[in-house]
Scaffold this active site. Sequence first.
Site, PDB file in Angstrom:
ATOM      1  N   GLY A  11       1.095  -1.358  -0.086  1.00 29.27           N
ATOM      2  CA  GLY A  11       0.254   0.280   0.480  1.00 29.27           C
ATOM      3  C   GLY A  11       0.879   1.785  -0.213  1.00 29.27           C
ATOM      4  O   GLY A  11       0.337   2.040   0.297  1.00 29.27           O
ATOM      5  N   ARG A  90      -6.119  -7.873  -8.419  1.00 28.22           N
ATOM      6  CA  ARG A  90      -7.805  -8.841  -8.746  1.00 28.22           C
ATOM      7  C   ARG A  90      -7.943  -7.863 -10.399  1.00 28.22           C
ATOM      8  O   ARG A  90      -8.067  -6.451  -9.919  1.00 28.22           O
ATOM      9  CB  ARG A  90      -8.799  -9.227  -8.196  1.00 28.22           C
ATOM     10  N   LEU A  92     -11.044  -6.833 -12.004  1.00 24.35           N
ATOM     11  CA  LEU A  92     -12.469  -6.571 -11.929  1.00 24.35           C
ATOM     12  C   LEU A  92     -13.070  -6.744 -12.977  1.00 24.35           C
ATOM     13  O   LEU A  92     -13.395  -6.635 -14.329  1.00 24.35           O
ATOM     14  CB  LEU A  92     -12.687  -5.287 -11.284  1.00 24.35           C
ATOM     15  N   HIS A 108      -0.086   2.220 -13.171  1.00 25.27           N
ATOM     16  CA  HIS A 108       0.567   0.713 -13.247  1.00 25.27           C
ATOM     17  C   HIS A 108       1.440   1.166 -13.418  1.00 25.27           C
ATOM     18  O   HIS A 108       2.161   2.478 -14.344  1.00 25.27           O
ATOM     19  CB  HIS A 108      -0.641   0.415 -14.926  1.00 25.27           C
ATOM     20  N   GLU A 141     -12.403  -2.472 -19.084  1.00 22.49           N
ATOM     21  CA  GLU A 141     -13.299  -3.809 -19.005  1.00 22.49           C
ATOM     22  C   GLU A 141     -11.442  -4.786 -19.961  1.00 22.49           C
ATOM     23  O   GLU A 141     -11.549  -5.566 -19.038  1.00 22.49           O
ATOM     24  CB  GLU A 141     -14.420  -4.247 -19.882  1.00 22.49           C
ATOM     25  N   ASP A 144      -5.265  -3.148 -18.024  1.00 20.11           N
ATOM     26  CA  ASP A 144      -4.099  -2.282 -18.703  1.00 20.11           C
ATOM     27  C   ASP A 144      -3.894  -0.859 -19.084  1.00 20.11           C
ATOM     28  O   ASP A 144      -3.633  -0.863 -20.485  1.00 20.11           O
ATOM     29  CB  ASP A 144      -2.818  -2.953 -17.897  1.00 20.11           C
TER      30      ASP A 144
HETATM   31  C1  GRF Z   1       3.575  -0.831  -8.218  1.00 20.34           C
HETATM   32  O1  GRF Z   1       4.315  -0.930  -8.502  1.00 20.34           O
HETATM   33  C2  GRF Z   1       2.497  -0.419  -8.417  1.00 20.34           C
HETATM   34  O2  GRF Z   1       2.694   0.138  -9.394  1.00 20.34           O
HETATM   35  C3  GRF Z   1       1.872  -1.418  -8.496  1.00 20.34           C
HETATM   36  O3  GRF Z   1       2.184  -2.573  -7.556  1.00 20.34           O
HETATM   37  C4  GRF Z   1       2.953  -1.942  -6.569  1.00 20.34           C
HETATM   38  C5  GRF Z   1       2.692  -2.307  -5.313  1.00 20.34           C
HETATM   39  O4  GRF Z   1       2.113  -0.325  -5.249  1.00 20.34           O
HETATM   40  N1  GRF Z   1       0.286  -1.755  -9.135  1.00 20.34           N
HETATM   41  P1  GRF Z   1       2.095  -0.549  -3.555  1.00 20.34           P
HETATM   42  O5  GRF Z   1       3.373  -0.582  -2.905  1.00 20.34           O
HETATM   43  O6  GRF Z   1       1.455  -1.760  -3.358  1.00 20.34           O
HETATM   44  O7  GRF Z   1       1.139   1.010  -3.483  1.00 20.34           O
END
Ligand code: GRF
Length: 203
Positions: A11, A90, A92, A108, A141, A144
Amino acid sequence: KRVVVFISGGGSNMLSLLEATKAADFPAEIVAVVSDKPEAGGLAKARAEGIATYAFARRDYPSKADHEMAILGKLSELQPDLICLAGYMRLLSADFIQAYAGAILNIHPSLLPLFAGLHTHERALDAGMRVAGCTVHFVTEGMDEGPIIAQGVVPVMADDTAETLASRVLTVEHQLYPMALRAVALGEVRMDDAGNTVRTGSN
Ligand code: GRF
């Protein structure tokens, strides 16, 4: 604007968003953090900041649809204006995305449309890229592939490994996501019905 952040791991992006929302003039507030992993490290960090957290372990539900129904039920209580996926691992369903059309953002770690999917830094290095970066986009949908809101670029160094590149990109992610959320919350950027980004601000 009311924001719910979805995480699956540490996070760090959620924390960056949280820090940004503490500014008095920030046009959004994080009202909850949701995770598909009860053990996600980011949940404890959110709780330490006084943010409500809700975990929905996939294994507790017989199907993907049931899992999403549980999350959607909580969201109908929280009434978010925007959902920020931040390290949420995951996909959606189309139904879920339709319920919040144009209101779900994702970050991303590549310069989309290059390197959608996983292992983006290894693939960028294998491709000999001299720049890399990250993208905040509206979620549609496909995986990325939604309309782009903002991007950040970093140089690729000759001695980079996937880890050193990931670290450099993550630093930019932490700056980019709050900027992107601010622009969307202010209505400077939105997604139209045709799935295109419409910009009204100066960004
Ligand atoms: C990051 O590289 C983000 O771009 C990807 O997940 C990685 C970890 O994100 N979606 P975080 O540290 O859990 O925010």
